[in-house]
Write a protein that holds these residues in place. Structure first.
Motif, PDB file in Angstrom:
ATOM      1  N   SER A 179      46.269   2.317  -6.868  1.00  0.00           N
ATOM      2  CA  SER A 179      46.769   1.983  -5.535  1.00  0.00           C
ATOM      3  C   SER A 179      47.603   3.173  -5.043  1.00  0.00           C
ATOM      4  CB  SER A 179      47.646   0.726  -5.602  1.00  0.00           C
ATOM      5  OG  SER A 179      48.877   1.057  -6.233  1.00  0.00           O
ATOM      6  N   PRO A 180      47.873   3.271  -3.726  1.00  0.00           N
ATOM      7  CA  PRO A 180      48.695   4.384  -3.246  1.00  0.00           C
ATOM      8  C   PRO A 180      50.046   4.447  -3.964  1.00  0.00           C
ATOM      9  CG  PRO A 180      47.670   3.255  -1.402  1.00  0.00           C
ATOM     10  CD  PRO A 180      47.345   2.450  -2.630  1.00  0.00           C
ATOM     11  N   ARG A 181      50.635   3.285  -4.231  1.00  0.00           N
ATOM     12  CA  ARG A 181      51.946   3.262  -4.901  1.00  0.00           C
ATOM     13  C   ARG A 181      51.830   3.775  -6.344  1.00  0.00           C
ATOM     14  NH1 ARG A 181      56.738   3.336  -5.233  1.00  0.00           N
ATOM     15  NH2 ARG A 181      58.044   2.033  -6.553  1.00  0.00           N
ATOM     16  N   GLU A 182      50.763   3.346  -7.037  1.00  0.00           N
ATOM     17  CA  GLU A 182      50.550   3.809  -8.421  1.00  0.00           C
ATOM     18  C   GLU A 182      50.305   5.317  -8.443  1.00  0.00           C
ATOM     19  OE1 GLU A 182      48.574  -0.323 -10.224  1.00  0.00           O
ATOM     20  OE2 GLU A 182      47.271   1.250  -9.404  1.00  0.00           O
ATOM     21  N   LEU A 183      49.524   5.801  -7.466  1.00  0.00           N
ATOM     22  CA  LEU A 183      49.235   7.244  -7.400  1.00  0.00           C
ATOM     23  C   LEU A 183      50.526   8.033  -7.203  1.00  0.00           C
ATOM     24  CD1 LEU A 183      46.917   9.351  -7.311  1.00  0.00           C
ATOM     25  CD2 LEU A 183      46.924   9.096  -4.827  1.00  0.00           C
ATOM     26  N   GLU A 184      51.390   7.525  -6.331  1.00  0.00           N
ATOM     27  CA  GLU A 184      52.665   8.216  -6.087  1.00  0.00           C
ATOM     28  C   GLU A 184      53.531   8.217  -7.354  1.00  0.00           C
ATOM     29  OE1 GLU A 184      55.005   6.922  -2.707  1.00  0.00           O
ATOM     30  OE2 GLU A 184      56.751   8.073  -3.416  1.00  0.00           O
ATOM     31  N   VAL A 192      42.535  11.022 -15.040  1.00  0.00           N
ATOM     32  CA  VAL A 192      42.592   9.800 -14.234  1.00  0.00           C
ATOM     33  C   VAL A 192      41.565   9.881 -13.107  1.00  0.00           C
ATOM     34  CG1 VAL A 192      44.380  10.731 -12.662  1.00  0.00           C
ATOM     35  CG2 VAL A 192      44.147   8.266 -12.900  1.00  0.00           C
ATOM     36  N   ASP A 193      41.014   8.738 -12.757  1.00  0.00           N
ATOM     37  CA  ASP A 193      40.230   8.668 -11.527  1.00  0.00           C
ATOM     38  C   ASP A 193      41.172   8.150 -10.444  1.00  0.00           C
ATOM     39  OD1 ASP A 193      38.640   8.141  -9.394  1.00  0.00           O
ATOM     40  OD2 ASP A 193      37.175   6.909 -10.480  1.00  0.00           O
ATOM     41  N   PRO A 194      41.622   9.012  -9.522  1.00  0.00           N
ATOM     42  CA  PRO A 194      42.645   8.576  -8.558  1.00  0.00           C
ATOM     43  C   PRO A 194      42.174   7.425  -7.675  1.00  0.00           C
ATOM     44  CG  PRO A 194      41.804  10.758  -7.985  1.00  0.00           C
ATOM     45  CD  PRO A 194      41.221  10.410  -9.317  1.00  0.00           C
ATOM     46  N   ALA A 195      40.842   7.280  -7.531  1.00  0.00           N
ATOM     47  CA  ALA A 195      40.318   6.196  -6.686  1.00  0.00           C
ATOM     48  C   ALA A 195      40.610   4.822  -7.286  1.00  0.00           C
ATOM     49  CB  ALA A 195      38.818   6.379  -6.481  1.00  0.00           C
ATOM     50  N   HIS A 202      41.151  13.886 -12.444  1.00  0.00           N
ATOM     51  CA  HIS A 202      39.738  13.546 -12.674  1.00  0.00           C
ATOM     52  C   HIS A 202      39.623  12.971 -14.082  1.00  0.00           C
ATOM     53  CE1 HIS A 202      35.345  14.092 -13.068  1.00  0.00           C
ATOM     54  NE2 HIS A 202      35.331  14.134 -11.752  1.00  0.00           N
ATOM     55  N   PRO A 203      38.715  12.005 -14.293  1.00  0.00           N
ATOM     56  CA  PRO A 203      38.615  11.400 -15.628  1.00  0.00           C
ATOM     57  C   PRO A 203      38.189  12.384 -16.713  1.00  0.00           C
ATOM     58  CG  PRO A 203      37.243  10.219 -14.020  1.00  0.00           C
ATOM     59  CD  PRO A 203      37.846  11.368 -13.299  1.00  0.00           C
ATOM     60  N   SER A 204      37.517  13.478 -16.344  1.00  0.00           N
ATOM     61  CA  SER A 204      37.024  14.380 -17.390  1.00  0.00           C
ATOM     62  C   SER A 204      37.914  15.599 -17.610  1.00  0.00           C
ATOM     63  CB  SER A 204      35.597  14.830 -17.061  1.00  0.00           C
ATOM     64  OG  SER A 204      35.619  15.672 -15.937  1.00  0.00           O
ATOM     65  N   VAL A 205      39.144  15.575 -17.060  1.00  0.00           N
ATOM     66  CA  VAL A 205      40.067  16.708 -17.287  1.00  0.00           C
ATOM     67  C   VAL A 205      40.367  16.822 -18.787  1.00  0.00           C
ATOM     68  CG1 VAL A 205      42.468  17.450 -16.986  1.00  0.00           C
ATOM     69  CG2 VAL A 205      41.167  16.672 -15.009  1.00  0.00           C
ATOM     70  N   ARG A 233      50.927   1.680 -18.288  1.00  0.00           N
ATOM     71  CA  ARG A 233      49.739   2.475 -18.628  1.00  0.00           C
ATOM     72  C   ARG A 233      50.202   3.884 -19.017  1.00  0.00           C
ATOM     73  NH1 ARG A 233      44.540   3.405 -14.602  1.00  0.00           N
ATOM     74  NH2 ARG A 233      43.634   5.120 -15.799  1.00  0.00           N
ATOM     75  N   ILE A 234      49.600   4.411 -20.081  1.00  0.00           N
ATOM     76  CA  ILE A 234      49.975   5.752 -20.550  1.00  0.00           C
ATOM     77  C   ILE A 234      48.956   6.768 -20.028  1.00  0.00           C
ATOM     78  CG2 ILE A 234      50.543   7.190 -22.567  1.00  0.00           C
ATOM     79  CD1 ILE A 234      52.293   4.676 -22.263  1.00  0.00           C
ATOM     80  N   PHE A 235      49.453   7.803 -19.394  1.00  0.00           N
ATOM     81  CA  PHE A 235      48.576   8.865 -18.880  1.00  0.00           C
ATOM     82  C   PHE A 235      48.792  10.140 -19.699  1.00  0.00           C
ATOM     83  CE2 PHE A 235      49.083   6.000 -15.336  1.00  0.00           C
ATOM     84  CZ  PHE A 235      47.833   6.000 -14.725  1.00  0.00           C
ATOM     85  N   THR A 236      47.772  10.982 -19.705  1.00  0.00           N
ATOM     86  CA  THR A 236      47.883  12.299 -20.341  1.00  0.00           C
ATOM     87  C   THR A 236      47.607  13.375 -19.297  1.00  0.00           C
ATOM     88  OG1 THR A 236      47.261  11.511 -22.525  1.00  0.00           O
ATOM     89  CG2 THR A 236      46.880  13.842 -22.096  1.00  0.00           C
ATOM     90  N   GLY A 237      48.470  14.399 -19.281  1.00  0.00           N
ATOM     91  CA  GLY A 237      48.289  15.509 -18.341  1.00  0.00           C
ATOM     92  C   GLY A 237      48.506  16.842 -19.031  1.00  0.00           C
ATOM     93  N   PHE A 238      48.167  17.901 -18.339  1.00  0.00           N
ATOM     94  CA  PHE A 238      48.249  19.257 -18.891  1.00  0.00           C
ATOM     95  C   PHE A 238      48.785  20.218 -17.833  1.00  0.00           C
ATOM     96  CE2 PHE A 238      44.430  17.035 -20.299  1.00  0.00           C
ATOM     97  CZ  PHE A 238      44.634  16.974 -21.674  1.00  0.00           C
ATOM     98  N   ARG A 239      49.349  21.322 -18.289  1.00  0.00           N
ATOM     99  CA  ARG A 239      49.594  22.474 -17.429  1.00  0.00           C
ATOM    100  C   ARG A 239      49.465  23.702 -18.325  1.00  0.00           C
ATOM    101  NH1 ARG A 239      48.922  23.628 -12.071  1.00  0.00           N
ATOM    102  NH2 ARG A 239      49.895  25.625 -11.683  1.00  0.00           N
ATOM    103  N   VAL A 240      48.620  24.629 -17.914  1.00  0.00           N
ATOM    104  CA  VAL A 240      48.340  25.820 -18.720  1.00  0.00           C
ATOM    105  C   VAL A 240      48.656  27.070 -17.908  1.00  0.00           C
ATOM    106  CG1 VAL A 240      46.502  27.152 -19.847  1.00  0.00           C
ATOM    107  CG2 VAL A 240      46.525  24.661 -20.055  1.00  0.00           C
ATOM    108  N   HIS A 241      49.384  28.008 -18.528  1.00  0.00           N
ATOM    109  CA  HIS A 241      49.606  29.328 -17.924  1.00  0.00           C
ATOM    110  C   HIS A 241      48.751  30.316 -18.706  1.00  0.00           C
ATOM    111  CE1 HIS A 241      54.001  27.952 -16.855  1.00  0.00           C
ATOM    112  NE2 HIS A 241      53.084  27.303 -16.164  1.00  0.00           N
TER     113      HIS A 241
END
Ligand code: NAD
Length: 457
Positions: A157-162, A151-154, A116-119, A93-101
């Protein structure tokens, strides 16, 4: 205003108020989303447009130098990452994330990490900008940052979240560091997520770097008092203003709280312990109401056992919109931004709105609430207890010398109330509301630092 470039899902639309660019949530980044579905248009200004509008208004009010104003309007650095994670069933699964300064004039950047799904990038920009003001207002040696993953962390699974957390931490690792940018928990993340980030970063370095994050467990260098800090800070600030403006203590004060996560639940608990009557709380599934009062400890127990507040015995079900319109002394939005808007602000019947969430009130709602005589305690004062104690944690991590919880609480209360007093003094001197005063103080402090440092090269 020109649309912001560089992100999927941009729509430009005109509202009766202004020609604004709004961002629809970034769908399609996650391979399990349905990118071909038509996306509904959001009918309110985006969080970043709200943040820019707030800055522009205060800049005009304080006659801020135009060059400084322009430099504060933009975020200094923005990182977008797309990364694969192998899920428990073997598929990728491909995820997208951000970090802004947003701004690092006063020191390394500091800010939470949201799952969160709406990030969106746009939301991170707004939250990073609000962190800059908050840190400057609290006189912390930090600039503002924010990050998140769509992402909706809920659903993991705990392993996937890690695994997702460790890979995201790896992707943003050139961008963060104990002297560069220090993440912390926000919506959908917690002390365990911080522990994984701390461990991942430390594995890459080959030695432990506890000061890379704050909000981590005490057992690995976190501070006593961080988990409850934001909610406790909301209670300290609200109590001080209630006393000053209404001559009341928290005893018997009625409170409704939207959002029952870290901030909402600790606000409920610390207000309840000081005599307040918490009559309603909610989470994303809806809320519960009892005019005689609710015990936050039982609510937390119910949430832990059932996963939501619904069906809590001895209380009536209530929607989030109904909660916002309750006739209470104190309304505490403690969920997401943009909850009090021009559509529902007129229905607010609270005497005080204590902004535990970041950006819960739009500028239009601010005006409506001011006309109704509602005291709004702005987020950058109200919820600053979290970043203040994060700062204490960072100092302790760097020094490897730890404080007891009493010391953390005393220092937090002093920092919050001293800076609140400066803000209240500014409202009198400039005949303005508390949000304008808080912004003016923060912006002046950053301006001073910018002028002292000069404009490189
Ligand atoms: P959290 O994930 O622990 O809790 C969020 C809560 O909001 C949950 O109860 C969730 O069910 C609820 N929620 C989500 N969407 C909702 C909706 N549409 N309506 C009603 N409830 C909804 O997050 P948190 O850390 O408590 O953060 C809450 C707010 O406080 C955010 O705005 C965050 O940026 C701000 N904040 C957090 C901290 C901190 O230390 N965690 C510090 C300062 C500000």
């Amino acid at each position: 205003m020109a649309p912001i470039e560089g992100q999927k899902g941009i729509v430009t639309m005109s509202t009766p108020h202004a020609d604004v660019s709004v961002l629809s949530p970034v769908a399609g980044a996650d391979d399990e989303a349905t990118p071909c579905d038509p996306k509904p248009e959001i009918e309110q200004a985006s969080a970043y447009q709200v943040a820019l509008g707030q800055l522009d208004r205060v800049a005009a009010f304080m006659h801020l130098d135009e060059g400084i104003h322009r430099s504060l309007r933009s975020c200094q650095r923005e990182l977008i990452v797309h990364f694969p994670v192998q899920m428990d069933d073997g598929h990728i699964r491909i995820f997208t994330g951000f970090r802004v300064h947003h701004n690092m004039t006063k020191g390394p950047t500091k800010g939470g990490l949201r799952y969160h799904p709406s990030v969106t990038l746009d939301e991170c920009r707004a939250l990073a900008m609000w962190m800059t003001w908050k840190c400057a207002l609290m006189n912390l040696p930090y600039g503002g940052a924010k990050g998140g993953v769509i992402v909706d962390p809920a659903t993991l699974s705990p392993r996937e979240l890690e695994k997702m957390t460790r890979r995201y931490a790896t992707e943003i690792s050139p961008f963060i560091g104990p002297e560069r940018d220090i993440p912390a928990p926000d919506v959908g993340t917690n002390a365990q997520v911080m522990a994984w980030i701390m461990d991942t970063y430390s594995m890459h370095r080959g030695y432990s770097v506890p000061a890379i994050v704050t909000g981590k467990p005490v057992q690995i260098g976190g501070t006593h008092g961080r988990e409850q800090a934001t909610g406790l800070g909301v209670t300290y600030v609200t109590r001080a203003l209630l006393k000053q403006r209404c001559g009341r203590s928290l005893d018997g004060v009625t409170v409704a709280i939207q959002g029952f996560g870290n901030v909402g639940s600790w606000t409920a608990r610390t207000m309840y312990e000081r005599g307040a009557r918490v009559v309603a709380v909610s989470d994303k599934s809806g809320g519960v109401y009892n005019a005689r009062g609710l015990d936050p400890r039982y609510l937390q127990q119910h949430l832990k056992e059932h996963g939501s507040l619904s069906d809590y015995p001895g209380a009536d079900a209530i929607s989030n919109q109904e909660l916002l319109a309750l006739a209470v002394d104190v309304l505490v939005p403690a969920a997401l931004e943009g909850q009090l808007t021009r559509q529902n602000a007129a229905q607010v019947r609270a005497t005080v709105v204590a902004e535990a969430a970041n950006g819960p009130t739009t500028p239009e709602a601010d005006e409506i609430l001011a006309d109704k005589g509602v005291l709004v305690i702005p987020d950058i004062i109200c919820n600053a207890g979290g970043v203040v104690v994060s700062y204490f944690e960072w100092v302790q991590s760097l020094q490897a010398f730890f404080w007891d919880e009493g010391e953390v609480r005393r220092q937090m209360e002093r920092t919050l109330l001293d800076n609140l007093e400066v803000a209240v003094g500014t409202t009198t001197r400039h005949s303005c509301d508390l949000r304008t005063a808080a912004y003016m103080i923060a912006i002046r402090r950053i301006e001073e630092a910018l002028l002292l440092r000069g404009f490189y090269p």
